[in-house]
Each structure stands twice: as structure tokens, then as C-alpha cells.
Design a protein around this motif. Structure first.
Motif, mmCIF file in Angstrom:
data_model
loop_
_atom_site.group_PDB
_atom_site.id
_atom_site.type_symbol
_atom_site.label_atom_id
_atom_site.label_comp_id
_atom_site.label_asym_id
_atom_site.label_seq_id
_atom_site.Cartn_x
_atom_site.Cartn_y
_atom_site.Cartn_z
ATOM 1 N N ASP A 239 0.857 -1.188 0.000
ATOM 2 C CA ASP A 239 0.000 0.000 0.000
ATOM 3 C C ASP A 239 0.894 1.239 0.000
ATOM 4 O O ASP A 239 1.728 1.415 0.888
ATOM 5 N N LEU A 240 0.715 2.094 -0.984
ATOM 6 C CA LEU A 240 1.583 3.271 -1.113
ATOM 7 C C LEU A 240 0.993 4.524 -0.454
ATOM 8 O O LEU A 240 1.626 5.575 -0.441
ATOM 9 N N GLY A 261 -3.790 2.221 -7.286
ATOM 10 C CA GLY A 261 -2.673 1.616 -6.580
ATOM 11 C C GLY A 261 -1.301 2.049 -7.081
ATOM 12 O O GLY A 261 -0.285 1.660 -6.527
ATOM 13 N N VAL A 262 -1.296 2.850 -8.161
ATOM 14 C CA VAL A 262 -0.017 3.312 -8.719
ATOM 15 C C VAL A 262 0.237 4.736 -8.216
ATOM 16 O O VAL A 262 -0.648 5.588 -8.255
ATOM 17 N N LEU A 280 13.963 7.721 -0.960
ATOM 18 C CA LEU A 280 12.876 7.932 0.006
ATOM 19 C C LEU A 280 12.047 6.650 0.135
ATOM 20 O O LEU A 280 11.719 6.193 1.241
ATOM 21 N N LEU A 281 11.715 6.073 -1.028
ATOM 22 C CA LEU A 281 10.905 4.848 -1.015
ATOM 23 C C LEU A 281 11.660 3.706 -0.332
ATOM 24 O O LEU A 281 11.079 2.897 0.389
ATOM 25 N N ILE A 286 9.677 0.368 0.973
ATOM 26 C CA ILE A 286 8.740 0.033 -0.101
ATOM 27 C C ILE A 286 9.478 -0.816 -1.142
ATOM 28 O O ILE A 286 10.555 -0.430 -1.608
ATOM 29 N N ILE A 287 8.892 -1.951 -1.458
ATOM 30 C CA ILE A 287 9.478 -2.794 -2.513
ATOM 31 C C ILE A 287 8.821 -2.411 -3.834
ATOM 32 O O ILE A 287 7.603 -2.553 -4.005
ATOM 33 N N ILE A 288 9.623 -1.893 -4.716
ATOM 34 C CA ILE A 288 9.090 -1.369 -5.987
ATOM 35 C C ILE A 288 8.978 -2.505 -7.013
ATOM 36 O O ILE A 288 9.950 -3.226 -7.242
#
Lengths: 311, 251
Positions: A239-240, A261-262, A280-281, A286-288
Motif C-alpha cells: 500500500d503506497l 494503486g499506482v 525515500l521509497l 517500499i518494494i518497488i
């Protein structure tokens, strides 16, 4: 110089449904204005009112200074309308289709054959004119309808999804005809489309229509510039939403939003600031799954102003 | 007026060009003529029409022919409404007088009725020995007026509905009623007086009776009543058709 089409406070409702809701805009002479929107946005209803086919519930429309309700016949003399759906008689030949249309528009007998020859040659249909329309391919039928619309040399051309369902080659060909017509004859063109590429390629200005309203009208370039930067799209199975506020706080980020979700991030100089977003991610664990950088397209513009994907 | 005729002719031309080849058309009218002929003569074997100074074949043929002419009128105008999302839409954005739409359909109907029935009519007039050049000329004019009347009726009726299937159903019921309540098959005199009013409100009754008179058969109503019915219903349906169609277009 007077605008070719002026629409003020236009509304049209079908029962509870407000198909066109308080629309105001104008089309300049010699301009190609595209109305971009998904099915059900109100595009066809809007142009049906401009072409005198449908009565507005409220508001005014003038075409070359003629009020469409008070001077409907004068408006009809000026316009050529290419309908979204095919309106052809399969039993008639291509020539008869054009000849009958020319008669309806009172084109003198000596001019009729000449115009039919000119236009059918232009689109490569001259050899097939004696054949029944039912034997034509989809592309040929659309070309026939297109030149039928041009027979009486309308000053204003209204094209409702002119290339819908056509293969890319025919589509490009029709674009060329439309552009040439606008360039050589200075024909004002109002077209509806839900093809971004078509709007981008053909139109001097594009109006984004959503739920019966124009949310933005401008040139394709300015519309894209209005997003103030490039677009970085980040996909992830996570979840972003929690990182959205952190991303927006970055100095070089103009705007960010979550669409299906993008994570869409509008940034200045994406190539330079890309790494900072990644870090930052990474910091936020966060796994891209995917990441793209692109210059904004009209699709991005549409998404930005309507919050919906154009189907 | 010239403009109206040019526009109406262009519309009629489209309909005419869409029709079948001349061979198929000749086959169809020959079969149609023969069908009427044999039905008439078959009934002559057991129906005695001598009291009406005519034969059933002569009586029936005149009635059924004008019925089919009326039918063409109803169907051709209904096309205007049913085709609202098709060719009619194309006409509505063209600089065409609304009157031309109706006149175009009248022209189409008239040409179709001449093509379809004139030879059959001439055959019957020759067979029954009732050909009169003056009455024949009036007959042609009357066929035109019948088309006008029933084009108006068809336009009115189909414009009343928003759903084309409802319009088609209503038309179907109407033409069915016309067939049996207009004296095509039986003389009006045999209907008991109270029920006869059903026939008097049927516009086709007057057309059938007047056409019967023109074809040299025995009409039921006095000529003045026939003419009042024919002209009156014609004007009424023309007005209703134009009025309702205009309302339909404004929806």
C-alpha cells in the motif's frame, strides 16, 4: 473576428441525468477543437445540440452568429456532420449515396458529378463508386461517409469519433485529410474523440470533458505543461498511501496522487530527482515492482484533471 | 415550392434506388394480381353479390387494392420515425424543410403504389370492362391523396411512441383493423346499424368506397359522404402527422 461556435451556459438533461451541465466555450474560426472524454461524458449530446439535432434544456449556442434554435436552417447550411455510427444504405452504390446527398444540399447538377469525382479521387474511392456500399470494407465506408460530409463544402465540420474502430493506417489517412482540409480551406473543425493520440495530433485546442462538464480547455502542449513537470509512476504490491504525504513534501515534487494503486508523482527534472525519490521509497521500506519516467501525455492530463482513466 | 420538390425528390430517389430489380418487381406484381384474381373468383362460387349489381371478384379487388395503397402510405412514413437513429438523423442536420421530409415520403409512397398496383388496376378495369379515361385519371389522383392521408396517419401514429417496437405493434393492429372493418370483404349494408358506426370512424371505409366507385363497382355510401370522408380524414391526418412529428423531433 467572430468565433465560429459560441456556447454559453449549455445544459441538457435526460430525466435525472445531466448529460451536459452548464458548458461554456467557443471555437475560433479555422480552429480544430477536440473534445476528449470517455463514453458517456456528454460529447455526443453536446455536438448534437450544436448541430440542431437536439434541443438544449438551457443555454445558448451560436454558429457563425446564427442562433441554433432561432435560425436552425442557417446553421444547417453551414455545417457538415459526420456521425459516430455508420449511416449508409448498403443497397445503394457509392455514387448514388453521394449523388443523393448532393441533391439534398441543392448542389447544382453540373457541380455534383465534379465534386463527387474530386472527393472520391482524394480518398481513393473513385474506382469503387459503382459498387454497392454493402460490398465496401469498414475503412471504405468511413471514407465514403467522410467525403459525403464534405460534398457541400461546409464551413464548419463536426466529427463525432471520426476514426472509431478503424485500423491505424486508415486512421492516419483520415487525420491527413482532416488536417489538409483545415489548412487549405480554413474549415473550422469540432471533433469528439476518446483517442489521446488523435486529439494530440489533430487539435489546436483540446477540451477535457467529464460528466457533462469541461474540466479544462487549452492547447495540447499547454495542457501537458499544466502538469508542471514529468511523471514518475511507481508500482508496488504494498500500500503506497502512507508514503504519499512524504513524497508530496519533497521540494521538487509538484504533485502526487494514487491512481489504481499506482503512485503518480509530478516532478521537475525527473532525470535529476529520480534517485532521491528512490531513496525515500527505500527508506520507507517500499518494494518497488515497477517504475517509469515519462513526459506527460494527454492521458496523464486527463487522469490528473478527472481522477479517472480514459477507457 | 421548387425547393420543397427538389428535396422531396432527392429523398424519394434514395428509396426508389434501393428497390429490387425490374424482373423481381414484375414477378411480384404478376403474382399479386393473380392472387387477388383467384381469391375473388373463388368466393364468387359461393357468394351471391347480384343484389349489389356486381360480382365478388369485382367488389373485392377494388377494396383490397386501395387497402394496399394505404398500407404503403402508413409504412413509408413510419420509416421516418423508426429510422430516427439512421437516415432520418442525416436529414435532420441537413438544410431541408421539415415539410420536404413528409413530401418525400408521399412521393416515395405514390411511386411505389403506381409501380406496384397500376398494372394490376388496369388489368382489372380491362377485365371487368369498366375502364373510363376520366375516372382513371381521377383514380390516379385519388391514389396520390390516399398516400397523403395515410402517410399523415402513419407519421402521427409512429411519432406518438418513443419505442419503435411499440410503434410497429400499433401500426400492425391498425392495419389489421382496417382490413376487416372497412368493407373490403363484405358490403357495409349487411352490418346491423349500431355496429355500422365502427366502420364510419374507419378512414379507410371512405377510401375503399370511393375507389370502388371509380373502378365501376357498387359503393355503399353516397358520393358526397365518400368525398367528405376522404377529404376530411386526409386533412385531419396530415395536420396530426405534421404536428406530432414536429413534437417528436423536439424531444
Amino acid at each position: 473576428m467572430m468565433d465560429a461556435i459560441v456556447v454559453k451556459g449549455l445544459r441538457r438533461a435526460f430525466g435525472e441525468l445531466k448529460a451536459v451541465n452548464n458548458v461554456t466555450f467557443s471555437v475560433r474560426r479555422g480552429e480544430i477543437l477536440g473534445i476528449l472524454g470517455p463514453n458517456g461524458a456528454g460529447k455526443t449530446t453536446l455536438i448534437s445540440m450544436i448541430s440542431t439535432l437536439l434541443q438544449p434544456s438551457k443555454g445558448t449556442i451560436t454558429v457563425n452568429g446564427h442562433d441554433v434554435q432561432e435560425q436552425a436552417q442557417a446553421v444547417r447550411e453551414l455545417i457538415g456532420y459526420l456521425f459516430q455510427e455508420s449511416i449508409l444504405d448498403g443497397e445503394l452504390s457509392g455514387y448514388d449515396t453521394l449523388d443523393i446527398h448532393a441533391r439534398l444540399y441543392k448542389i447544382p447538377q453540373d457541380r455534383r458529378a465534379q465534386r463527387i469525382k474530386e472527393l472520391s479521387t482524394l480518398v481513393g474511392l473513385s474506382k469503387f463508386l459503382d459498387k454497392k456500399v454493402s460490398t465496401y470494407s469498414g475503412g471504405m465506408k468511413r471514407k465514403l461517409e467522410f467525403i459525403r460530409t464534405l460534398l457541400h463544402e461546409p464551413k464548419i465540420l463536426i466529427l463525432d469519433e471520426p476514426t472509431l474502430g478503424l485500423d491505424p493506417a486508415i486512421r492516419r489517412l483520415l487525420w491527413t485529410y482532416i488536417q489538409n482540409l483545415n489548412r487549405t480551406k480554413k474549415t473550422t473543425i469540432l471533433l469528439t474523440t476518446h483517442y489521446m493520440e488523435e486529439a494530440d495530433e489533430l487539435c489546436h485546442r483540446v477540451g477535457i470533458m467529464h460528466r457533462g462538464k469541461f474540466v479544462k480547455i487549452d492547447t495540447p502542449t499547454r495542457l501537458k505543461q499544466s502538469l508542471r513537470g514529468d511523471v514518475i509512476e511507481v508500482g508496488s504490491s504494498q500500500d503506497l498511501e502512507p508514503v504519499l504525504s512524504d513524497v508530496v513534501k519533497l521540494r521538487f515534487v509538484q504533485d502526487a496522487e494514487l491512481v489504481d494503486g499506482v503512485l503518480r508523482i509530478y516532478v521537475t527534472r525527473a532525470e535529476k530527482n529520480f534517485a532521491r525519490i528512490l531513496s525515500l521509497l527505500h527508506m520507507k521500506k517500499i518494494i518497488i515492482s515497477s517504475i517509469t519516467i515519462k513526459k506527460p501525455t494527454l492521458e496523464d492530463v486527463f487522469l490528473h484533471y478527472t481522477g479517472e482513466q480514459l477507457q | 415550392m421548387k425547393r420543397l420538390i427538389i428535396e422531396a425528390w432527392a429523398m424519394a430517389l434514395r428509396d426508389i434506388k434501393k428497390r429490387e430489380s425490374i424482373f423481381k418487381y414484375l414477378m411480384a406484381i404478376t403474382l399479386f394480381g393473380l392472387a387477388i384474381f383467384f381469391v375473388g373468383f373463388a368466393f364468387d362460387l359461393f357468394v351471391d353479390f347480384s343484389a349489389y349489381s356486381t360480382s365478388f371478384a369485382q367488389y373485392f379487388s377494388s377494396g383490397i387494392l386501395i387497402y394496399f395503397v394505404a398500407l404503403i402510405g402508413i409504412q413509408s412514413s413510419a420509416e421516418l420515425v423508426i429510422d430516427r437513429q439512421g437516415f432520418t438523423k442525416l436529414l435532420l442536420v441537413a438544410p431541408i424543410a421539415r415539410g420536404s421530409l413528409l413530401l418525400g415520403k408521399v412521393l416515395t409512397g405514390f411511386i411505389d403504389s403506381i409501380r406496384g398496383y397500376l398494372l394490376v388496376i388496369i388489368f382489372f378495369l380491362w377485365y371487368f370492362g369498366t375502364f373510363d379515361p376520366l375516372l382513371f385519371a381521377v383514380m390516379i389522383a385519388f391514389m396520390f391523396w390516399t398516400i397523403v392521408t395515410f402517410t399523415g396517419l402513419g407519421l402521427w401514429l409512429s411519432s406518438l411512441f418513443t419505442n419503435k417496437y411499440s410503434a410497429q405493434t400499433a401500426e400492425g393492429m391498425l392495419v389489421f383493423g382496417f382490413l376487416f372493418f372497412s368493407g373490403i370483404f363484405y358490403p357495409l349494408a349487411i352490418i346491423p346499424e349500431p355496429y355500422r358506426y365502427l366502420l364510419y370512424v374507419n378512414p379507410l371505409t371512405y377510401s375503399v368506397d370511393f375507389f370502388r366507385f371509380l373502378m365501376g363497382s357498387t359503393p355503399f355510401l353516397p358520393l358526397s359522404h365518400q368525398l367528405i370522408g376522404v377529404i376530411g380524414f386526409g386533412i385531419l391526418f396530415l395536420y396530426l402527422g405534421v404536428y406530432q412529428f414536429d413534437r417528436f423531433l423536439r424531444r
